[in-house]
Motif scaffolding. Structure first.
Motif: not given
Length: 440
Positions: A84-91
């Motif tokens: 999701t969007a938060p995971m895309r940022k955190a990767q």
């Protein structure tokens, strides 16, 4: 509440639940709105005493600090079945990684690789018989729950009591954490002009009595809106959406023509508006079932006239679909796209649609300016994941039309896909196809 008194030894506070987590534990959480929001929001607070804890998620909605903040990456890492969007940022932090998967095999394959120490999810409060409903997802939750060493559930009276294969007895749960937050929702975004054009193209190829599956996003929402004139549609889907609820409420989706689970709307999880959740509460017409079964292509194929509608990010001129990554950068995941596309085509009179806009606006790395590019391309971006093989693609739809690829050769595919590309890119695509030797 009488049930709380009877089972009072099972009730914990958030801090007491966190104290049960140890170094190197493998945790699996519920999907989407079924994730244990309060526990995850506070998970970073134990970073000083744990190391190498793996949290396995799918479609997480909570941008929790334990994985968003790089300071905690030695304590926690996230393995995800769907970004999701938060995971895309955190990767970029180096502690968030994808588990490549077909959705119906998530639990089965993960359990082969790693033992689950703790399952954490959400549920309704226990009823007078001691049964809880897992509420909004059973893609893998019940299957993992049975194998986990420890089961901790956040119970919340705001969650709908869904039916099907969602019930578990409190004796199968180790601990409960009582919460009272509003159920996470997915806004019902209005389709734009392109969505509506694509939705109309798809709807024209759906017949009264067909059984449908819709994916997530603006285009599937537009398809649902375009189906309002149909009769007696059935639903067999991984995700039950707000658009599907509207079809049922309008009397468009009745399930009366289904030859399999007649009169029932079948799904593996639900995510949408509060109105959707109110509709699902104690609704016997909706069967929420184990995703291992719901998304099995052979089960899907038992529905005659099954139609799947999904989206992709990029399609090459031979039909390969990159639906989950922009080059090597992970954007989402395969999810159930291959499950439903293959199952639908195995169905008697079944069809499968892959939809996308013909173009996208992206930043030019050299100039820094945004420019329009074609999403139908000679070859996928370097490092892109092929989510749906060209062998499994049936119909591709853009705002410029429908390319029917089933049974076609490479030349026919190239020509048909160019015909639904944006007009300003068609000549260049033909030239590039000839240079690559896939069109002569």
């Amino acid at each position: 509440m009488r049930e709380k008194e009877v089972f009072k030894e099972k009730y914990l506070t958030i801090d007491e639940a966190l104290n049960l987590i140890k170094t190197e534990d493998v945790i699996v959480t519920g999907l989407g709105a079924a994730e244990p929001k309060e526990i995850l929001k506070n998970l970073h607070k134990i970073s000083d005493r744990v190391k190498d804890v793996t949290v396995t998620t799918c479609l997480p909605l909570e941008p929790a600090e334990y994985y968003m903040d790089a300071r905690y990456k030695d304590s926690f890492k996230m393995d995800g079945w769907f970004f999701t969007a938060p995971m895309r940022k955190a990767q970029r932090n180096g502690n968030v990684y994808l588990i490549p998967n077909h959705l119906h095999l998530t639990a089965f394959k993960r359990q082969f690789h790693k033992k689950t120490n703790i399952y954490m999810g959400t549920a309704t409060p226990p009823d007078k018989h001691g049964y809880l409903s897992l509420s909004l997802s059973n893609i893998y939750e019940k299957r993992v729950l049975k194998e986990a060493d420890l089961v901790i559930l956040e119970i919340n009276k705001n969650y709908p009591r869904t039916l099907g294969d969602m019930e578990i007895h409190i004796s199968d749960v180790d601990y409960l954490v009582e919460t009272d937050y509003e159920v996470p929702t997915l806004p019902d975004v209005e389709p734009n002009e392109k969505d509506l054009i694509i939705g109309k193209y798809v709807a024209e190829r759906i017949n009264d009595g067909d059984c449908i599956q819709l994916g997530i996003g603006g285009i599937p929402n537009a398809v649902a809106a375009s189906l309002m004139g149909k009769k007696d549609l059935g639903i067999h889907t991984e995700m039950f959406t707000t658009g599907m609820m509207k079809l049922v409420k309008a009397g468009v989706a009745t399930g009366k023509k289904k030859n399999f689970n007649n009169g029932k709307h079948v799904a593996g999880f639900a995510l949408g508006t509060k109105e959707l959740y109110d509709f699902l509460d104690d609704n016997p017409s909706v069967m929420m079932m184990d995703g291992y079964w719901t998304n099995d292509p052979y089960v899907i194929a038992q529905n005659d006239n099954q139609v799947s509608i999904n989206t992709t990010l990029e399609v090459d001129l031979t039909g390969q679909c990159a639906s989950e990554s922009l080059g090597p950068f992970q954007f989402s995941a395969t999810g159930g796209q291959a499950d439903t596309a293959v199952g639908s085509q195995m169905s008697k009179n079944g069809r499968s649609f892959i939809t996308l806009y013909s173009t996208a606006m992206v930043k030019n790395k050299e100039t820094g300016e945004r420019e329009e590019i074609s999403k139908i391309v000679p070859f996928l971006k370097q490092g892109a994941a092929v989510s749906l093989s060209r062998n499994d693609v049936d119909m591709v739809v853009t705002e410029y039309g429908v390319a029917e690829l089933r049974g076609t050769n490479i030349k026919e595919r190239v020509e048909r896909l160019i015909n639904i590309a944006h007009p300003k890119f068609r000549e260049e695509l033909s030239k590039q196809a000839k240079e690559l030797g896939i069109l002569y």
